[in-house]
Write an enzyme that holds these catalytic residues in place. Sequence first.
Site, PDB file in Angstrom:
ATOM      1  N   HIS A 128       0.846  -1.200   0.000  1.00 19.35           N
ATOM      2  CA  HIS A 128       0.000   0.000   0.000  1.00 19.35           C
ATOM      3  C   HIS A 128       0.875   1.241   0.000  1.00 19.35           C
ATOM      4  CE1 HIS A 128       0.427   1.697   4.143  1.00 19.35           C
ATOM      5  NE2 HIS A 128       0.819   0.467   4.416  1.00 19.35           N
ATOM      6  N   CYS A 129       0.313   2.348  -0.468  1.00 20.86           N
ATOM      7  CA  CYS A 129       0.977   3.639  -0.363  1.00 20.86           C
ATOM      8  C   CYS A 129       0.126   4.511   0.544  1.00 20.86           C
ATOM      9  CB  CYS A 129       1.181   4.261  -1.744  1.00 20.86           C
ATOM     10  SG  CYS A 129      -0.340   4.564  -2.653  1.00 20.86           S
ATOM     11  N   MET A 130       0.151   5.819   0.362  1.00 20.28           N
ATOM     12  CA  MET A 130      -0.563   6.717   1.275  1.00 20.28           C
ATOM     13  C   MET A 130      -2.071   6.643   1.102  1.00 20.28           C
ATOM     14  SD  MET A 130       0.001   8.868   3.673  1.00 20.28           S
ATOM     15  CE  MET A 130      -0.949  10.067   4.604  1.00 20.28           C
TER      16      MET A 130
END
Length: 658
Positions: free
Chosen positions: A26-28
Amino acid sequence: MAKYQQAVQTLLDEIGGKANIQAVSHCMTRMRFVLVDPKKANEKAIEAIPCVKGTFTQAGQYQVIIGNDVATFYQEFTKYAGIEGVSKDAVKSAAKTNQNPVQRVVGALGEIFAPIIPALICGGLILGFRNLIGEVNLLGGGTQSLTDVSQFWAGLYNFLWLIGEAIFHFLPVGITWSITKKMGTTQILGIVLGLTLISPQLLNGFSVATTAAEDIPVWDFGFAQVQMIGYQGQVIAAILAGFVLVYLEKFFQKICPEVIRMVVVPFCALVPAVLIAHTVVGPIGWKIGDFIANIVNMGLASNVKLLFAALFGLLYAPIVMTGLHHMTNAIDSQLVNTYGGTNLWPMIALSNIAQGSAVLGMIVLQKRNERAQQINIPACISCYLGVTEPALFGVNMKYVFPLVCGMIGSACAAMISIGTGVTAISIGVGGLPGILSIFPEYWVNFLLAMLTAIVVPFVLTIVVGSRKLGREERGLVTAGAPAAAESVPETTAETASQTPAPATTQQADNVLTAIADGRVIPLSDVPDEVFSQGVMGDGVAFEPTGDTIYAPADAEITVVMADTGHACGLRMNDGTELLIHVGVDTVDMGGDGFTLHVSEGDKVRRGDALITFDANKIAAAGHPTTTMLIVTDPGAHSLVTHTGREVKHGETPVAELG
């Protein structure tokens, strides 16, 4: 009970189950999946999940947009699914398995050349200008160039070669450095390896084809001799040598004890890599070049010259991308000496024009994408002046279809050139000025071929690109967004009559001030569909001129991307939630170039430093520095934004919560 229990259950089912997940991270704002079979993902059902804001596929990754709370969602999802998340680099690597071999090769080349593009553009313009002043005989009845009649132009011509040689002759140094940077090994070793490929002790690679075998210097080891050949301007040899060094270094890093690693690994990796480069990689490269040269020579003398012309015109641009096109100089020289002219060089000039015309099509398609135009326009000019590398590596290979359109146009133009007997007096003048090297009796024929090389790629690129390019790649605003000039402030419909508040160091609690020094732009101008389409919420974007991002209001830090440092979430005193995201796709950088100044739970005041970034590293990684300020949860507030002007962090209002 978990916060997202029902949502993660539904997502796992609709994405095809645990067996369909090859990797997840995942990222932000997004869950990033690599799926075994992307077709099993039920996109409509996934987007119907309440906490999901949208989905899209990019670079082999299936991305599910969650928002600021993605870290919590990710933890619940991986726990429920019984799978372990992996690093973003691992996801990126796994995503390549969803790409075909051509996509993987092109992607790898693109990543290697991305940091070199600025130098290629600069070098292309310089060499093109040198062609005009030193190789084109405009004076003395067509017998003299500017450098022949003016000491100033002659001096400038010689001086500019200092830069041109550094960029194009010494290109292997940039390539081997870029490979080590991309693969995470020691970059200085890559630079040293590149220097050994272009050392002045070696016979210059551009002179090999015209040097007798007995005159080529050698290293004599007694039991064997190795030719001292340089690889100036060569790409394949440099790429192979770079990867040899990378894998040797990784191998010795694994087996060598840490206490002696700094001493042993560089020696054991570099020395064999240099030896292999000059004994294996180099000779293979020249064998490939000789094979291509022989095929070209046979084609020019055969009864199927039109077929040869079509193939040569079609394939010349890809040959340029390998660096093997320099071998054609020897063939051209032989043709000029034997027959008093060459009909090979005109096809090369036409290929230059065709690739430049494909870029011209991209200029039209991306006329509202200012960032793309910064590469497109110089690359097109360079191409039309005879140097195609900036266009090939900076534009056409990146999107692929312009490269193919240029190849088709080049093939058509080459058939006209060969079919009508177009012959050049000499070599050296490429692109549009190439007509000045053509025998005058063939000017009309060559003009017809030039027109074909301009029109066919341009039209094909426009037609294909209008379907292939996404809205964000073309720089178009979202549906319904105002198309006003950037100098007009953007506001919501309800408050269109309002004007931006004046800059001041004291601001009301409902005012969001600039998070960076620079220019504030509409969110719709961001080259990322998740932000530009408002999927994450309304807000503004910044083109920062500094290197620090600041708090837009008094708030609490609710989430940070500790491993990458490129984004953070905030909650204002009234509960309004904000997201700050530095750059586009900068999560791929793994934190390189970013420094976080805050942690989750910290209280910050308006104007406090949040993130420091290195703009040069972001640019070198091929990402925009455009930074977004998003109101992800406005509560009961409406939002008024003010864009299209220069701003100062902590002072200039950019949005108001009503």
